[in-house]
Design a protein around this motif. Structure first.
Motif, PDB file in Angstrom:
ATOM      1  N   VAL A   1      64.330 -20.454  25.743  1.00 49.15           N
ATOM      2  CA  VAL A   1      63.552 -19.786  27.000  1.00 49.15           C
ATOM      3  C   VAL A   1      65.158 -18.781  27.406  1.00 49.15           C
ATOM      4  CG1 VAL A   1      62.606 -20.086  29.019  1.00 49.15           C
ATOM      5  CG2 VAL A   1      62.096 -21.444  26.909  1.00 49.15           C
ATOM      6  N   GLY A   2      64.820 -17.880  27.729  1.00 46.85           N
ATOM      7  CA  GLY A   2      65.802 -16.281  27.575  1.00 46.85           C
ATOM      8  C   GLY A   2      66.132 -16.786  29.537  1.00 46.85           C
ATOM      9  N   GLY A   3      65.018 -17.277  30.507  1.00 44.79           N
ATOM     10  CA  GLY A   3      65.573 -17.833  32.530  1.00 44.79           C
ATOM     11  C   GLY A   3      66.413 -18.574  31.908  1.00 44.79           C
ATOM     12  N   THR A   4      66.564 -19.981  30.967  1.00 42.00           N
ATOM     13  CA  THR A   4      67.863 -20.752  31.396  1.00 42.00           C
ATOM     14  C   THR A   4      68.850 -20.694  30.405  1.00 42.00           C
ATOM     15  OG1 THR A   4      67.297 -22.009  29.033  1.00 42.00           O
ATOM     16  CG2 THR A   4      65.825 -22.209  31.155  1.00 42.00           C
ATOM     17  N   PHE A   5      69.476 -19.419  30.521  1.00 40.80           N
ATOM     18  CA  PHE A   5      69.934 -18.749  29.227  1.00 40.80           C
ATOM     19  C   PHE A   5      71.769 -18.202  30.283  1.00 40.80           C
ATOM     20  CE2 PHE A   5      68.501 -16.906  25.463  1.00 40.80           C
ATOM     21  CZ  PHE A   5      67.492 -17.483  24.700  1.00 40.80           C
ATOM     22  N   CYS A   6      73.580 -18.935  29.641  1.00 43.42           N
ATOM     23  CA  CYS A   6      73.912 -19.159  30.829  1.00 43.42           C
ATOM     24  C   CYS A   6      75.419 -18.737  30.344  1.00 43.42           C
ATOM     25  CB  CYS A   6      74.214 -19.610  31.442  1.00 43.42           C
ATOM     26  SG  CYS A   6      75.877 -19.829  33.145  1.00 43.42           S
ATOM     27  N   ILE A   7      75.431 -17.273  29.430  1.00 41.00           N
ATOM     28  CA  ILE A   7      76.930 -16.839  29.415  1.00 41.00           C
ATOM     29  C   ILE A   7      77.306 -16.084  29.373  1.00 41.00           C
ATOM     30  CG2 ILE A   7      76.812 -15.144  26.879  1.00 41.00           C
ATOM     31  CD1 ILE A   7      73.440 -15.384  26.707  1.00 41.00           C
ATOM     32  N   LYS A   8      78.890 -16.315  28.809  1.00 43.01           N
ATOM     33  CA  LYS A   8      79.692 -15.866  28.949  1.00 43.01           C
ATOM     34  C   LYS A   8      80.086 -14.103  29.263  1.00 43.01           C
ATOM     35  CE  LYS A   8      83.648 -19.201  27.606  1.00 43.01           C
ATOM     36  NZ  LYS A   8      84.466 -19.648  27.220  1.00 43.01           N
ATOM     37  N   ARG A   9      79.983 -13.618  30.112  1.00 38.55           N
ATOM     38  CA  ARG A   9      79.850 -11.926  30.436  1.00 38.55           C
ATOM     39  C   ARG A   9      80.282 -11.350  29.516  1.00 38.55           C
ATOM     40  NH1 ARG A   9      81.188  -6.820  32.406  1.00 38.55           N
ATOM     41  NH2 ARG A   9      79.565  -6.377  33.520  1.00 38.55           N
ATOM     42  N   ASP A  10      81.901 -11.426  29.090  1.00 38.93           N
ATOM     43  CA  ASP A  10      82.353 -10.740  27.573  1.00 38.93           C
ATOM     44  C   ASP A  10      81.430 -11.054  26.713  1.00 38.93           C
ATOM     45  OD1 ASP A  10      83.119 -13.705  27.697  1.00 38.93           O
ATOM     46  OD2 ASP A  10      85.011 -12.820  27.088  1.00 38.93           O
ATOM     47  N   VAL A  11      81.187 -12.720  26.181  1.00 35.90           N
ATOM     48  CA  VAL A  11      80.107 -12.685  25.181  1.00 35.90           C
ATOM     49  C   VAL A  11      79.561 -11.973  25.048  1.00 35.90           C
ATOM     50  CG1 VAL A  11      79.964 -14.521  24.052  1.00 35.90           C
ATOM     51  CG2 VAL A  11      81.399 -15.109  25.034  1.00 35.90           C
ATOM     52  N   LEU A  12      78.033 -11.696  26.031  1.00 35.81           N
ATOM     53  CA  LEU A  12      76.978 -11.236  26.241  1.00 35.81           C
ATOM     54  C   LEU A  12      77.304  -9.919  25.543  1.00 35.81           C
ATOM     55  CD1 LEU A  12      74.432 -11.952  26.488  1.00 35.81           C
ATOM     56  CD2 LEU A  12      74.340 -11.439  29.286  1.00 35.81           C
ATOM     57  N   LEU A  13      77.903  -8.970  25.973  1.00 34.92           N
ATOM     58  CA  LEU A  13      78.714  -7.905  26.207  1.00 34.92           C
ATOM     59  C   LEU A  13      78.811  -7.491  24.767  1.00 34.92           C
ATOM     60  CD1 LEU A  13      80.218  -6.982  28.548  1.00 34.92           C
ATOM     61  CD2 LEU A  13      78.368  -5.911  29.162  1.00 34.92           C
ATOM     62  N   GLU A  14      79.895  -8.344  23.748  1.00 40.30           N
ATOM     63  CA  GLU A  14      80.000  -8.473  22.386  1.00 40.30           C
ATOM     64  C   GLU A  14      78.882  -8.546  21.419  1.00 40.30           C
ATOM     65  OE1 GLU A  14      82.859 -11.255  22.098  1.00 40.30           O
ATOM     66  OE2 GLU A  14      84.237 -10.009  22.906  1.00 40.30           O
ATOM     67  N   LEU A  15      77.992  -8.945  22.216  1.00 42.05           N
ATOM     68  CA  LEU A  15      76.527  -8.759  21.123  1.00 42.05           C
ATOM     69  C   LEU A  15      75.798  -8.043  21.428  1.00 42.05           C
ATOM     70  CD1 LEU A  15      75.965 -13.076  22.026  1.00 42.05           C
ATOM     71  CD2 LEU A  15      76.387 -12.580  20.035  1.00 42.05           C
ATOM     72  N   GLY A  16      75.917  -7.061  22.300  1.00 44.94           N
ATOM     73  CA  GLY A  16      75.007  -6.061  22.790  1.00 44.94           C
ATOM     74  C   GLY A  16      73.782  -6.290  22.954  1.00 44.94           C
ATOM     75  N   GLY A  17      74.437  -7.447  24.583  1.00 44.51           N
ATOM     76  CA  GLY A  17      72.326  -8.019  24.827  1.00 44.51           C
ATOM     77  C   GLY A  17      71.127  -7.870  23.645  1.00 44.51           C
ATOM     78  N   PHE A  18      70.445  -7.584  25.038  1.00 41.43           N
ATOM     79  CA  PHE A  18      69.257  -7.780  23.905  1.00 41.43           C
ATOM     80  C   PHE A  18      68.143  -7.171  23.383  1.00 41.43           C
ATOM     81  CE2 PHE A  18      69.142 -11.317  27.769  1.00 41.43           C
ATOM     82  CZ  PHE A  18      68.392 -11.800  27.132  1.00 41.43           C
ATOM     83  N   LEU A  19      67.508  -6.725  22.324  1.00 43.86           N
ATOM     84  CA  LEU A  19      66.790  -6.100  21.400  1.00 43.86           C
ATOM     85  C   LEU A  19      65.616  -5.949  21.715  1.00 43.86           C
ATOM     86  CD1 LEU A  19      68.655  -7.040  17.724  1.00 43.86           C
ATOM     87  CD2 LEU A  19      69.134  -5.443  20.263  1.00 43.86           C
ATOM     88  N   SER A  20      65.476  -4.563  22.100  1.00 46.57           N
ATOM     89  CA  SER A  20      63.665  -4.743  22.340  1.00 46.57           C
ATOM     90  C   SER A  20      62.448  -5.043  21.367  1.00 46.57           C
ATOM     91  CB  SER A  20      63.202  -3.588  23.077  1.00 46.57           C
ATOM     92  OG  SER A  20      62.434  -3.362  23.512  1.00 46.57           O
ATOM     93  N   MET A  21      61.539  -6.006  20.883  1.00 46.10           N
ATOM     94  CA  MET A  21      61.570  -6.481  20.184  1.00 46.10           C
ATOM     95  C   MET A  21      59.420  -6.487  20.351  1.00 46.10           C
ATOM     96  SD  MET A  21      64.047  -9.006  18.549  1.00 46.10           S
ATOM     97  CE  MET A  21      62.902  -9.578  17.324  1.00 46.10           C
ATOM     98  N   GLY A  22      59.210  -6.507  21.820  1.00 46.12           N
ATOM     99  CA  GLY A  22      58.115  -6.254  22.822  1.00 46.12           C
ATOM    100  C   GLY A  22      57.615  -8.372  22.183  1.00 46.12           C
ATOM    101  N   TYR A  23      58.875  -9.142  21.838  1.00 43.30           N
ATOM    102  CA  TYR A  23      58.521 -10.368  21.909  1.00 43.30           C
ATOM    103  C   TYR A  23      59.524 -11.270  21.085  1.00 43.30           C
ATOM    104  CZ  TYR A  23      55.996 -15.301  21.796  1.00 43.30           C
ATOM    105  OH  TYR A  23      55.640 -16.469  22.136  1.00 43.30           O
ATOM    106  N   GLY A  24      59.726 -12.010  21.842  1.00 41.27           N
ATOM    107  CA  GLY A  24      60.930 -12.856  20.695  1.00 41.27           C
ATOM    108  C   GLY A  24      62.807 -12.870  21.184  1.00 41.27           C
TER     109      GLY A  24
END
Length: 215
Positions: free
Chosen positions: A152-175
């Motif tokens: 559940v994305g609302g519960t995510f708590c991620i190191k900011r630099d790590v989140l940027l390295e992952l490229g954030g969220f991909l637009s998929m419509g669902y999931g």
């Protein structure tokens, strides 16, 4: 009394994305303001609302210098979250959907865990569900799975630099939430889950993404 220093890097950046949710948005924002933990900034990303969303946000911005408002043309939750991530300044980025709420100890519990376990890159979990506890499986929408088995994305708590390295969220419509978590696992990041149900996950609104996907 806690005095917010705008030049200080906050521990948490909370990204709250919304689209025409003026009728319920204030409850979500107040749940952040009422946190026991005060070392946060809130970034409200308005994904092209045409209702009174700005007016609702304005009164909070005028009284809280750690609340910001961003407006963009409607592009969907993934791009809205990414806009908030790029605008954030905190050590950790976390999220709140506009129809959900935090319990008062939501951030304080997570901060304690993260300080005690600095090796954790990505913390998730801990929901109290209001409404239907089952959602369609993103791989097979005909199959319904319990939210205990979901990210559940609302519960995510991620190191900011790590989140940027992952490229954030991909637009998929669902999931998008599960996709981000899976990419984090593939990147050998340290993920940890918690059971404290401090994120109030509202499944009762017909315009929620999971409910629309159910139709």
């Amino acid at each position: 009394m806690y005095i917010y220093d705008k030049n200080r890097i906050p521990f948490f950046s909370i990204v709250l994305c919304t689209f025409n949710r003026g009728y319920i948005l204030e409850k979500a924002i107040r749940s952040v303001i009422n946190q026991i933990e005060k070392d946060w900034e809130l970034i409200v990303v308005d994904d092209g609302s045409s209702d009174d969303t700005f007016d609702i946000c304005k009164k909070f911005i005028n009284s809280h210098n750690n609340i910001r408002y961003l407006y963009q043309n409607n592009t969907g939750v993934a791009f809205a979250r990414n806009a908030g991530i790029f605008a954030s300044a905190g050590l950790y980025v976390t999220f709140l959907d506009s129809d959900d709420e935090y319990k008062p100890d939501h951030l304080s519990i997570r901060k304690h865990i993260l300080l005690q376990n600095p090796q954790v890159d990505f913390l998730y979990g801990g929901i109290e569900i209001i409404g239907d506890e089952y959602v369609p499986d993103r791989m097979d929408p005909q199959v319904r799975i319990h939210l205990d088995n979901c990210y559940v994305g609302g519960t995510f708590c991620i190191k900011r630099d790590v989140l940027l390295e992952l490229g954030g969220f991909l637009s998929m419509g669902y999931g998008e939430d599960a996709d981000l978590a899976e990419r984090a696992l593939e990147s050998d990041l340290f993920l940890a889950s918690i059971d404290y149900p401090t994120y109030i996950y509202n499944r009762t609104l017909p315009d929620s993404i999971c409910n629309k996907f159910n139709l």
